[in-house]
Design a protein around this motif. Structure first.
Motif, PDB file in Angstrom:
ATOM      1  N   CYS A  25      13.607   7.750   3.531  1.00 31.46           N
ATOM      2  CA  CYS A  25      12.237   7.554   3.049  1.00 31.46           C
ATOM      3  C   CYS A  25      11.382   8.794   3.294  1.00 31.46           C
ATOM      4  N   VAL A  38       8.617   4.287  -1.425  1.00 32.46           N
ATOM      5  CA  VAL A  38       8.107   2.909  -1.442  1.00 32.46           C
ATOM      6  C   VAL A  38       9.245   1.913  -1.648  1.00 32.46           C
ATOM      7  N   LEU A  39      10.179   2.229  -2.526  1.00 38.11           N
ATOM      8  CA  LEU A  39      11.310   1.332  -2.757  1.00 38.11           C
ATOM      9  C   LEU A  39      12.184   1.209  -1.514  1.00 38.11           C
ATOM     10  N   VAL A  96      11.228   1.623   1.655  1.00 36.14           N
ATOM     11  CA  VAL A  96      10.496   0.863   2.668  1.00 36.14           C
ATOM     12  C   VAL A  96      10.488  -0.622   2.321  1.00 36.14           C
ATOM     13  N   ASN A  97      10.280  -0.959   1.062  1.00 35.24           N
ATOM     14  CA  ASN A  97      10.291  -2.366   0.658  1.00 35.24           C
ATOM     15  C   ASN A  97      11.656  -3.003   0.893  1.00 35.24           C
ATOM     16  N   GLY A  98      12.717  -2.248   0.665  1.00 30.76           N
ATOM     17  CA  GLY A  98      14.053  -2.774   0.931  1.00 30.76           C
ATOM     18  C   GLY A  98      14.303  -3.008   2.405  1.00 30.76           C
ATOM     19  N   SER A 105      11.884  -3.616   4.763  1.00 33.35           N
ATOM     20  CA  SER A 105      11.027  -4.702   5.243  1.00 33.35           C
ATOM     21  C   SER A 105      11.443  -6.061   4.682  1.00 33.35           C
ATOM     22  N   GLY A 106      12.119  -6.063   3.533  1.00 30.35           N
ATOM     23  CA  GLY A 106      12.535  -7.321   2.935  1.00 30.35           C
ATOM     24  C   GLY A 106      13.873  -7.826   3.437  1.00 30.35           C
ATOM     25  N   ASP A 114      20.235   4.458   1.177  1.00 27.09           N
ATOM     26  CA  ASP A 114      18.836   4.889   1.176  1.00 27.09           C
ATOM     27  C   ASP A 114      18.712   6.362   1.565  1.00 27.09           C
TER      28      ASP A 114
END
Length: 210
Positions: free
Chosen positions: A39, A94-95, A97-99, A101-102, A115
């Motif tokens: 990231c 952003v993608l 980080v979203n992966g 956190s999800g 990643d």
């Protein structure tokens, strides 16, 4: 090897091997490190490429504006295209980080590797694009002042210079989405049950997977 270890007179269930890691063998504690590194790398390298391209194109525009102030607005396009490179890194970051956190059930190490590869891909592509846009934009702006007919040629050159960053973003998105979901825990393994793909057995005398 498994035939030598497996005694048919013994209980086959004693050879069942379970994943005893509390978080799962595929989700070690250091797995998020690779995701965070991917990231930050994508955003950092794309920002470097965008900053270098903007600075070089801006210096060329400033030199041109001294003698041709009316052409400033028209020749600001290279600066805009250089600044867009940072958006590629922002989208990838952003993608990622979203992966992370999800992932409520854990963050597999395979996702961390993917990643990191995605971040490096879009980041290094952003640096290459920024370098190409910087040289093309700086010299192109100065050339257009003396020969306005070169304006279309400068735009085409900038487009081909900037498309490399887009290719890197597409590859990064493909890497990010190609991994898919996976469990953190390994399946139960029994070396004696070869005919059932080494699945664990619930019977003592013969292999009977659950």
């Amino acid at each position: 090897m498994s035939d030598m270890l497996c005694d048919p007179n013994n209980d086959l269930r004693q050879y069942n091997v379970f994943d005893t890691n509390p978080n799962g063998v595929y989700c070690p504690a250091y797995a998020p490190f690779f995701g965070v590194l991917g990231c930050s790398t994508s955003m950092f390298l794309c920002a470097v490429g965008a900053a270098y391209g903007t600075a070089k194109c801006g210096s060329g525009l400033a030199c041109m504006a001294v003698q041709y102030p009316k052409s400033v607005l028209r020749n600001i396009i290279p600066i805009v295209m250089a600044s867009v490179i940072a958006i590629y890194g922002l989208v990838a970051s952003v993608l990622i980080v979203n992966g992370m956190s999800g992932a409520a059930d854990g963050y597999p190490i395979v996702h961390g590797y993917a990643d990191l590869a995605a971040g490096l891909t879009v980041g290094i592509s952003g640096v290459a694009t920024g370098w190409a846009t910087a040289i093309t934009g700086e010299l192109g702006v100065r050339a257009v002042c003396h020969q306005p007919k070169y304006f279309v040629g400068m735009l085409l050159t900038l487009i081909f210079a900037g498309v490399m960053g887009l290719y890197g973003l597409i590859v990064a998105l493909t890497l990010k989405t190609s991994v898919g979901s996976m469990s953190c825990f390994a399946d139960c393994y029994n070396p004696c049950c070869r005919e059932f793909n080494f699945q664990c057995t619930i019977d003592a005398n013969e292999c009977k997977p659950e």
